[in-house]
Design an enzyme around this catalytic site. Structure first.
Site, PDB file in Angstrom:
ATOM      1  N   GLN A  51      -3.401 -13.062   2.531  1.00 28.51           N
ATOM      2  CA  GLN A  51      -2.217 -13.629   1.873  1.00 28.51           C
ATOM      3  C   GLN A  51      -2.306 -15.157   1.840  1.00 28.51           C
ATOM      4  OE1 GLN A  51       0.156 -11.793   0.398  1.00 28.51           O
ATOM      5  NE2 GLN A  51       1.380 -13.562  -0.194  1.00 28.51           N
ATOM      6  N   LYS A  70       3.824  -4.942   0.229  1.00 25.04           N
ATOM      7  CA  LYS A  70       2.481  -4.426  -0.082  1.00 25.04           C
ATOM      8  C   LYS A  70       2.170  -3.237   0.820  1.00 25.04           C
ATOM      9  CE  LYS A  70       0.725  -8.783  -1.858  1.00 25.04           C
ATOM     10  NZ  LYS A  70       0.181 -10.092  -1.529  1.00 25.04           N
ATOM     11  N   ASP A  78      -8.088  -8.909  -4.582  1.00 28.78           N
ATOM     12  CA  ASP A  78      -7.383  -9.998  -5.262  1.00 28.78           C
ATOM     13  C   ASP A  78      -8.193 -10.509  -6.456  1.00 28.78           C
ATOM     14  OD1 ASP A  78      -4.836 -10.868  -4.439  1.00 28.78           O
ATOM     15  OD2 ASP A  78      -5.638 -11.816  -2.625  1.00 28.78           O
TER      16      ASP A  78
END
Ligand code: GUN
Length: 308
Positions: free
Chosen positions: A103, A59, A126
């Site tokens: 995460q 990422k 997200d």
């Protein structure tokens, strides 16, 4: 006479995502030139899980490649929930950061829902915050979870107008199944969400013009579950032992999807491979969301990144 087999067209998510990342990079550079706002993404990882470490590294690298600011916060697995919440409060207040991603999975002593809901909904790249789930459900602009957003982009690129198509989604997770259902409903598909209690799953799958598999079970969906010519989107990423018994004995693995690809590709019209299908779209859509969030901060309409 044997039936004629027309192999499915393979949907190249790797190529599509590479183009998308290029477009995000161009659009971000132009946003910065016009407004001085450089999109910034903060990724937070707690603990040492090797798969998560790899995802986070990818990422960070892709974000930098796109010319965006990329901050990675690596915290030890002894981090308390309050310490993590304090970092999120700091990132919420940081005007140079437009996207925050924590995460998952988090260590067991941390309540993941409490953490996700502490992220400002406008920085929730997200799309996991309840406010963004709600916005998606009622059709308001928000931030949409990256994997289903990537699936939708591939579907629209392949099929154009999706209205009236029968879509079956196998899997009801908050991360993929539910938001995928909302997105396809928004495209006027007739949507069914199947799960572990669904009766006659093969029969239901055979009604699908669009079949999205997001169950996390290796090669569960067989070729004879698929309607002739259907479009199959395989979200699964499952590690299984290598086909070669010697390599398997050495612990070598390979990655397969939730769909039995070889069988399915003889029946489907179009299908995503694993790897190289949906997977690469997820990171690309994370950058799309970061760019979108930065545009909103700057009060600018985001460019249409899919315009040809
Ligand atoms: N862990 C595995 N996939 C994801 C994802 O899409 N977002 C976050 N935050 N964590 C993950």
């Amino acid at each position: 006479m044997t039936a004629e087999i027309n192999p499915a067209q393979i949907i190249d998510g790797k190529a599509f995502s590479a183009k998308l990342v290029e477009r995000v990079a161009e659009a971000s550079a132009s946003l910065e030139a016009k407004t001085g706002v450089k999109p910034g993404l903060a990724v937070v990882i707690v603990g040492e899980d090797p798969a998560s470490q790899l995802y986070v590294r990818n990422k960070g690298e892709t974000t930098q490649k796109a010319g965006m600011r990329s901050d990675t916060h690596r915290l030890p697995d002894t981090t308390t929930q309050n310490e993590l919440l304090a970092l999120i409060a700091q990132l919420n207040a940081d005007t140079g950061i437009h996207g925050i991603l924590v995460q998952l999975p988090l260590p067991a002593h941390i309540d993941a829902n409490a953490v996700l809901d502490a992220i400002s909904p406008d920085k929730d790249v997200d799309g996991f915050h309840v406010v963004n789930a709600g916005r998606l459900a009622v059709g308001q602009d928000g931030l949409v979870p990256c994997t289903p957003l990537g699936c939708l982009m591939l579907l629209k690129d392949q099929l154009g107008d999706l209205s009236g198509l029968n879509a079956v989604i196998v899997g009801r997770s908050n991360i993929v199944g539910k938001p995928m259902a909302q997105l396809l409903l928004g495209e006027s598909c007739t949507v069914t969400v199947a799960h572990s209690r669904t009766k006659d799953l093969p029969g239901l799958c055979r009604t699908a013009d669009i079949l999205v598999a997001a169950v996390g079970r290796p090669e569960m969906i067989k070729g004879d579950w698929i309607k002739d010519g259907a479009t199959v989107i395989d979200v699964g990423i499952n590690r299984v032992p290598s086909k070669d018994p010697v390599k398997a004995a050495e612990g070598k693995t390979r990655v397969v999807g939730d769909v039995a690809f070889e069988e399915a590709s003889k029946v489907a019209g179009r299908i995503t491979p694993v790897p190289g299908g949906v997977g690469p779209m997820t990171i690309a859509c994370l950058l799309v969301n970061t760019y979108t969030a930065a545009c909103r901060t700057a009060g600018v309409q985001p460019d249409d990144l899919l315009a040809r």
